[in-house]
Design a protein around this motif. Structure first.
Motif, PDB file in Angstrom:
ATOM      1  N   GLY A  20       0.784  -1.231  -0.057  1.00  0.00           N
ATOM      2  CA  GLY A  20      -0.052  -0.068  -0.075  1.00  0.00           C
ATOM      3  C   GLY A  20       0.853   1.006   0.102  1.00  0.00           C
ATOM      4  O   GLY A  20       0.236   2.393   0.442  1.00  0.00           O
ATOM      5  N   LYS A  21       2.102   1.158  -0.484  1.00  0.00           N
ATOM      6  CA  LYS A  21       2.983   2.387  -0.550  1.00  0.00           C
ATOM      7  C   LYS A  21       2.291   3.456  -1.268  1.00  0.00           C
ATOM      8  O   LYS A  21       2.148   4.710  -0.945  1.00  0.00           O
ATOM      9  CB  LYS A  21       4.348   2.037  -0.938  1.00  0.00           C
ATOM     10  N   THR A  22       1.772   3.156  -2.583  1.00  0.00           N
ATOM     11  CA  THR A  22       1.184   4.257  -3.594  1.00  0.00           C
ATOM     12  C   THR A  22       0.100   4.921  -2.962  1.00  0.00           C
ATOM     13  O   THR A  22       0.120   6.234  -2.751  1.00  0.00           O
ATOM     14  CB  THR A  22       0.964   3.710  -4.764  1.00  0.00           C
ATOM     15  N   THR A  23      -0.930   3.979  -2.291  1.00  0.00           N
ATOM     16  CA  THR A  23      -2.046   4.629  -1.735  1.00  0.00           C
ATOM     17  C   THR A  23      -1.490   5.456  -0.600  1.00  0.00           C
ATOM     18  O   THR A  23      -2.120   6.453  -0.167  1.00  0.00           O
ATOM     19  CB  THR A  23      -2.929   3.648  -1.115  1.00  0.00           C
ATOM     20  N   SER A  24      -0.649   5.036   0.259  1.00  0.00           N
ATOM     21  CA  SER A  24      -0.157   5.749   1.542  1.00  0.00           C
ATOM     22  C   SER A  24       0.292   6.922   0.988  1.00  0.00           C
ATOM     23  O   SER A  24       0.363   8.131   1.876  1.00  0.00           O
ATOM     24  CB  SER A  24       0.726   4.828   2.093  1.00  0.00           C
ATOM     25  N   CYS A  25       1.201   7.097  -0.018  1.00  0.00           N
ATOM     26  CA  CYS A  25       1.494   8.214  -0.388  1.00  0.00           C
ATOM     27  C   CYS A  25       0.376   9.461  -0.716  1.00  0.00           C
ATOM     28  O   CYS A  25       0.663  10.492  -0.269  1.00  0.00           O
ATOM     29  CB  CYS A  25       2.373   8.170  -1.616  1.00  0.00           C
ATOM     30  N   ALA A  26      -0.612   8.902  -1.336  1.00  0.00           N
ATOM     31  CA  ALA A  26      -1.631   9.686  -1.897  1.00  0.00           C
ATOM     32  C   ALA A  26      -2.319  10.382  -0.304  1.00  0.00           C
ATOM     33  O   ALA A  26      -2.668  11.426  -0.233  1.00  0.00           O
ATOM     34  CB  ALA A  26      -2.674   9.177  -2.861  1.00  0.00           C
ATOM     35  N   LYS A  27      -2.451   9.354   0.556  1.00  0.00           N
ATOM     36  CA  LYS A  27      -3.275   9.665   1.762  1.00  0.00           C
ATOM     37  C   LYS A  27      -2.189  10.573   2.637  1.00  0.00           C
ATOM     38  O   LYS A  27      -2.921  11.719   3.243  1.00  0.00           O
ATOM     39  CB  LYS A  27      -3.277   8.277   2.721  1.00  0.00           C
ATOM     40  N   ILE A  56      -0.509   8.941 -10.718  1.00  0.00           N
ATOM     41  CA  ILE A  56      -1.082  10.098 -11.457  1.00  0.00           C
ATOM     42  C   ILE A  56      -2.480  10.069 -11.264  1.00  0.00           C
ATOM     43  O   ILE A  56      -3.364  11.116 -11.024  1.00  0.00           O
ATOM     44  CB  ILE A  56      -0.555   9.886 -12.890  1.00  0.00           C
ATOM     45  N   THR A  57      -3.333   8.950 -11.362  1.00  0.00           N
ATOM     46  CA  THR A  57      -5.010   8.964 -11.007  1.00  0.00           C
ATOM     47  C   THR A  57      -4.984   9.458  -9.631  1.00  0.00           C
ATOM     48  O   THR A  57      -6.033  10.293  -9.436  1.00  0.00           O
ATOM     49  CB  THR A  57      -5.307   7.403 -11.306  1.00  0.00           C
ATOM     50  N   LEU A  58      -4.291   9.089  -8.683  1.00  0.00           N
ATOM     51  CA  LEU A  58      -4.614   9.538  -7.212  1.00  0.00           C
ATOM     52  C   LEU A  58      -4.443  11.073  -7.043  1.00  0.00           C
ATOM     53  O   LEU A  58      -5.053  11.650  -6.508  1.00  0.00           O
ATOM     54  CB  LEU A  58      -3.753   8.623  -6.261  1.00  0.00           C
ATOM     55  N   GLY A  59      -3.349  11.299  -7.785  1.00  0.00           N
ATOM     56  CA  GLY A  59      -2.735  12.787  -7.888  1.00  0.00           C
ATOM     57  C   GLY A  59      -4.020  13.727  -8.442  1.00  0.00           C
ATOM     58  O   GLY A  59      -4.393  14.883  -8.000  1.00  0.00           O
ATOM     59  N   GLN A  61      -7.087  12.889  -8.730  1.00  0.00           N
ATOM     60  CA  GLN A  61      -8.156  12.932  -7.479  1.00  0.00           C
ATOM     61  C   GLN A  61      -8.318  13.627  -6.515  1.00  0.00           C
ATOM     62  O   GLN A  61      -9.248  14.425  -6.017  1.00  0.00           O
ATOM     63  CB  GLN A  61      -8.578  11.508  -6.989  1.00  0.00           C
ATOM     64  N   LEU A  62      -7.042  14.011  -6.107  1.00  0.00           N
ATOM     65  CA  LEU A  62      -6.499  15.159  -5.279  1.00  0.00           C
ATOM     66  C   LEU A  62      -6.124  16.474  -5.577  1.00  0.00           C
ATOM     67  O   LEU A  62      -6.042  17.368  -4.809  1.00  0.00           O
ATOM     68  CB  LEU A  62      -5.473  14.435  -4.184  1.00  0.00           C
ATOM     69  N   ASP A  63      -6.226  16.627  -6.965  1.00  0.00           N
ATOM     70  CA  ASP A  63      -5.795  17.855  -7.682  1.00  0.00           C
ATOM     71  C   ASP A  63      -4.273  18.198  -7.268  1.00  0.00           C
ATOM     72  O   ASP A  63      -4.155  19.448  -6.779  1.00  0.00           O
ATOM     73  CB  ASP A  63      -6.814  19.032  -7.313  1.00  0.00           C
ATOM     74  N   LEU A  64      -3.483  17.283  -7.053  1.00  0.00           N
ATOM     75  CA  LEU A  64      -2.141  17.366  -7.074  1.00  0.00           C
ATOM     76  C   LEU A  64      -1.205  16.986  -7.939  1.00  0.00           C
ATOM     77  O   LEU A  64      -1.463  16.096  -8.702  1.00  0.00           O
ATOM     78  CB  LEU A  64      -1.768  16.730  -5.845  1.00  0.00           C
ATOM     79  N   PRO A  65      -0.132  17.903  -8.202  1.00  0.00           N
ATOM     80  CA  PRO A  65       0.974  17.504  -9.052  1.00  0.00           C
ATOM     81  C   PRO A  65       1.580  15.854  -9.099  1.00  0.00           C
ATOM     82  O   PRO A  65       1.969  15.766  -7.870  1.00  0.00           O
ATOM     83  CB  PRO A  65       1.908  18.510  -9.247  1.00  0.00           C
ATOM     84  N   VAL A  66       2.051  15.305 -10.001  1.00  0.00           N
ATOM     85  CA  VAL A  66       2.680  14.163  -9.915  1.00  0.00           C
ATOM     86  C   VAL A  66       3.853  14.237 -10.958  1.00  0.00           C
ATOM     87  O   VAL A  66       3.603  14.469 -11.945  1.00  0.00           O
ATOM     88  CB  VAL A  66       1.752  12.882 -10.155  1.00  0.00           C
ATOM     89  N   TYR A  67       5.244  14.204 -10.035  1.00  0.00           N
ATOM     90  CA  TYR A  67       6.330  14.277 -10.991  1.00  0.00           C
ATOM     91  C   TYR A  67       6.618  12.637 -11.524  1.00  0.00           C
ATOM     92  O   TYR A  67       6.568  11.691 -10.720  1.00  0.00           O
ATOM     93  CB  TYR A  67       7.545  14.534 -10.372  1.00  0.00           C
ATOM     94  N   SER A  68       6.766  12.597 -12.840  1.00  0.00           N
ATOM     95  CA  SER A  68       6.989  11.332 -13.412  1.00  0.00           C
ATOM     96  C   SER A  68       7.870  11.355 -14.493  1.00  0.00           C
ATOM     97  O   SER A  68       7.730  12.350 -15.470  1.00  0.00           O
ATOM     98  CB  SER A  68       5.696  10.436 -13.859  1.00  0.00           C
ATOM     99  N   GLU A  69       8.523  10.409 -15.020  1.00  0.00           N
ATOM    100  CA  GLU A  69       9.385  10.406 -16.201  1.00  0.00           C
ATOM    101  C   GLU A  69       9.149   8.919 -17.130  1.00  0.00           C
ATOM    102  O   GLU A  69       9.147   8.083 -16.219  1.00  0.00           O
ATOM    103  CB  GLU A  69      10.875  10.552 -16.001  1.00  0.00           C
TER     104      GLU A  69
END
Length: 168
Positions: A20-27, A56-59, A61-69
């Protein structure tokens, strides 16, 4: 949380695959927004095929930027993300790193390299509470390499519903 007095506060999230790392990051990001912070989520799990898309999907939903490459190595992705956060006025960076099925030298080397490039203020290990004593063993193994500042236990509701051995 130890907040940085200069530049963004960097939080590295480590743990096994499927904890649950990715979900925990969003929470965690959502919690920081409620506290008046401006987080940047960083998709550094290039091993799991859908990890970047999930963050990216969670970002969104939260209206937050996600940095990805696309492609690239996680330590450098994270280093560039911290610089991007500083350049865009983000005060918290949450690094979503890759997990493995078990704590192994490859995972530890990657997470240690991310830590070396980003100098995180906090290093959190995300563990599934259902693993029981194994969560302690994982925390010890990671702490021996990285010096954890915290542990996030997920799936606590599932643990509460389990019946003790021998009960009807």
């Amino acid at each position: 949380i130890t907040w940085s007095s200069k530049g963004p506060t960097v939080i590295l999230m480590a743990g096994l695959q499927g904890t649950g790392k990715t979900t925990s990051c969003a929470k965690l990001a959502r919690y920081f927004v409620k506290k008046g912070k401006h987080p940047l989520l960083v998709a550094a799990d290039v091993k799991r095929p859908a990890a970047i898309e999930q963050l990216i999907t969670l970002g969104k939903q939260l209206d937050l930027p996600v940095y990805s490459e696309e492609g690239g190595r996680p330590p450098m992705i994270c280093k560039r993300a911290v610089k991007d956060a500083a350049d865009t006025g983000r005060d918290v960076v949450i690094l979503d790193t890759a997990g493995r099925l078990a704590i192994d030298p490859e995972m530890m080397a990657e997470v240690a390299a991310v830590a070396k490039k980003t100098d995180p203020h906090e290093i959190f290990l995300v563990c599934d509470a259902m693993t029981g004593q194994d969560a302690v063993n994982s925390a010890k193994a990671v702490n021996d390499e990285l010096e954890l500042t915290g542990v996030v236990l997920t799936n606590l509701a599932g643990v509460a519903r389990r019946r003790p051995a021998g009960s009807a």
